[in-house]
Enzyme design. Structure first.
Site, mmCIF file in Angstrom:
data_model
loop_
_atom_site.group_PDB
_atom_site.id
_atom_site.type_symbol
_atom_site.label_atom_id
_atom_site.label_comp_id
_atom_site.label_asym_id
_atom_site.label_seq_id
_atom_site.Cartn_x
_atom_site.Cartn_y
_atom_site.Cartn_z
ATOM 1 C CG ASN A 159 -0.429 -0.141 2.494
ATOM 2 O OD1 ASN A 159 0.739 -0.471 2.629
ATOM 3 N ND2 ASN A 159 -1.215 0.112 3.521
ATOM 4 C CE LYS A 182 8.315 -11.114 0.146
ATOM 5 N NZ LYS A 182 7.410 -10.313 -0.698
ATOM 6 N N PRO A 183 10.113 -6.723 -0.965
ATOM 7 C CG PRO A 183 10.237 -5.582 -3.004
ATOM 8 C CD PRO A 183 11.024 -6.494 -2.083
ATOM 9 C CB ALA A 184 4.075 -6.198 -1.488
ATOM 10 N N GLY A 238 2.306 -5.819 7.481
ATOM 11 C CA GLY A 238 1.377 -6.620 6.678
ATOM 12 C C GLY A 238 0.252 -7.126 7.556
ATOM 13 C CB SER A 239 -2.256 -9.711 6.913
ATOM 14 O OG SER A 239 -1.425 -10.802 6.620
ATOM 15 C CD GLU A 260 4.492 -0.654 12.890
ATOM 16 O OE1 GLU A 260 3.283 -0.509 13.158
ATOM 17 O OE2 GLU A 260 5.392 -0.048 13.472
ATOM 18 C CG LEU A 261 1.133 -7.384 12.834
ATOM 19 C CD1 LEU A 261 0.901 -8.546 13.779
ATOM 20 C CD2 LEU A 261 1.869 -7.850 11.585
ATOM 21 C CB CYS A 294 -2.643 -0.561 8.560
ATOM 22 S SG CYS A 294 -1.098 0.305 8.555
ATOM 23 C CD GLU A 392 -7.029 -3.002 8.286
ATOM 24 O OE1 GLU A 392 -6.427 -4.099 8.270
ATOM 25 O OE2 GLU A 392 -6.445 -1.931 8.437
#
Ligand code: ADP
Length: 490
Positions: A159, A182-184, A238-239, A260-261, A294, A392
């Site tokens: 995001n 490692k990026p998304a 992430g999640s 950081e979820l 988030c 969410e």
């Protein structure tokens, strides 16, 4: 306006390991697509465990020299990286918008935002103080020194393709750590462009390594870092399920974690609020990145005395938001990241209406614009049994819940396993104090919708994770404390 980069070589398609651009050892690649059109932008390396290990090998080789630089030498390199990011603001902004879909103004804004963390931590690098502990015994000196924790693995979401990775790499490098990242899979290009600029800024080979992988390949690739005892820390955004998985799987080597979820942010509007300010704050907080952050308010609680008025004011403004691809300079809401995201939003809206909610604005997909668009939506009469209350939504949907008194609002706001951001609007000073203390969240916005700042500690409580990014506290996550006791001094 097309999203064209002036400096074409910022679109990189290989891994960046040990200062070199390398294909995946398997030779495999995967496509990166534009969420506005579904068209392919380019292909990048589909890395596996061998590539992950090569990145760690490079980070291990680079660690001693990087750690031993003077803090002000690391700071100078980070300041050059910050300057290069800002010098390429238009190109990086376009790249973010191209692979992520957010409006161009937001893409450019993200470059400035991400770069601000680099500048901040460059300065913080020179302020990593320890302590001389007041003497306890004659002839003994006790000190506490902060040291870089070692190799850091950074795993980031789609995001904020630039800001999320910058605010992990910057404190790590400032502290004297080396990084494997490692990026998304949806948005790997901005991270690779940042690696190119870091190299040009003078970050030595091996200090920052970036590999890319599809979702399937990410599991064994990252798995290699989880098992490797040389990797001393995982920093992840992430999640919540993936955060828990990383915590579990890294337990064998007891890595330090920053997580950081997900959030499920409440936004409370009390009867005594300035309603215009509350609407403006909600629009700013909710519709940034099309609702895909988030800290976006997910549940909006409005006191019954102002419910109808607030719903009307909000619906008017939401109905005016311009939905368009990033290439349209007037765009305020872009496409969602992919069809999975769109399906979840539609499922939440359908579930709400089937449970008695009413749609005041939007409420539908916009296929005429492209594959991934959803209209900005306001839903009234939302209740706790709806999916959009417990999950969410991560899209441009505002559900309005009605409440009668403060205790009920606080209880509902806290009735979630998550605790990242929270917001409330009130003009009563005593209430402001009470509610700020009562909300179970890492971040509280009081009469304010825009909270992010490099100078502030960002992070959650409960299942929203632990660790803080930004601020003077942000470096602690990348440091360990060594106690040195020197005897024989009498
Ligand atoms: P989102 O739902 O926003 O895609 P995820 O938590 O699924 O968030 O993904 C965030 C990041 O974690 C991405 O870089 C993704 O590739 C990575 N990731 C997801 N699942 C795993 C996994 N099992 N192992 C390692 N990395 C993963």
């Amino acid at each position: 306006m097309a999203l064209v980069l002036e400096r074409k070589e910022l679109i990189c398609s290989k891994n960046f390991i040990d200062g070199q651009w390398l294909a995946a050892s398997s030779g495999e690649r995967f496509a990166v697509t534009d969420p506005a059109t579904g068209e392919r932008i380019t292909e990048v390396a589909d890395s596996g465990p061998d590539d992950a290990r090569a990145a760690t090998d490079a980070a291990a080789r680079a660690l001693p020299a990087w750690r031993d630089l003077l803090p002000k030498e690391r700071a100078a390199i980070l300041h050059r990286w910050n300057a290069l990011m800002l010098a390429h603001q238009d190109d990086l902004g376009a790249l973010i918008s191209l692979e992520q879909g957010k409006p161009l103004a937001e893409g450019r804004g993200e470059v400035a935002y991400g770069a601000s963390y680099v500048a901040w931590f460059a300065d913080e690098a020179t302020r990593i103080y320890g302590d001389i502990i007041p003497q306890q015994q004659r002839g003994k000196r006790m000190t506490a020194v902060k040291e870089p924790i070692g190799i850091v693995a950074a795993i980031t979401p789609w995001n904020f393709p630039l800001a999320m990775i910058a605010r992990k790499i910057a404190p790590a490098l400032a502290a004297g750590c080396t990084v494997v990242a490692k990026p998304a899979e949806d948005t790997p290009l901005t991270a690779l462009a940042l690696a190119l600029l870091a190299h040009e800024a003078g970050v030595p080979a091996g200090v920052l390594n970036v590999i890319t992988a599809s979702r399937e390949k990410a599991v064994p690739a990252v798995g290699n870092w989880l098992e490797d005892a040389r990797v001393r820390k995982i920093t992840f955004t992430g999640s919540t399920p993936v955060g828990k998985y990383l915590a579990r799987e890294s337990a064998n080597t007891l890595k330090k974690l920053s997580l950081e979820l997900g959030g499920n942010a409440p936004f409370i509007v009390f009867d005594d609020a300035d309603l215009d300010a509350a609407v403006a704050g909600l629009l700013a907080a909710k519709f940034r990145n099309g609702g895909q952050t988030c800290v976006c308010p997910n549940r909006v609680y409005v006191q019954s005395g102002v419910y109808a008025k607030f719903a009307e004011l909000l619906s008017q403004r939401v109905g005016q938001l311009k939905v368009a691809p990033a290439s349209d300079p007037s765009a305020q809401i872009g496409p969602m990241i992919n069809s999975r995201a769109l399906d979840k939003i539609a499922r939440h809206v359908d579930d709400a209406t089937s449970h008695g909610a009413r749609i005041l604005a939007g409420g539908k997909r916009l296929p005429e614009l492209g594959p991934n668009y959803f209209a900005p939506t306001v839903i009234s009469d939302a209740t706790a049994d709806m999916l959009l209350c417990s999950e969410e939504t991560f899209g441009p949907v505002v559900p309005l819940f009605r409440f009668e008194d403060e205790a009920e609002a606080v209880k509902a706001a806290n009735d979630t396993p998550f605790g990242l951001a929270s917001y409330f609007y009130s003009q009563d000073v005593k209430r402001i104090d009470r509610v700020s203390r009562a909300l179970e969240a890492g971040i509280v916005g009081v009469n304010e919708g825009a909270l992010a700042s490099e100078a502030a500690p960002f992070g959650g409580v409960k299942e929203s994770g632990y660790g803080r990014e930004g601020s003077k506290y942000g470096l602690d996550d990348y440091l360990s404390i060594k106690y040195v006791c020197q005897g024989g001094l009498d």
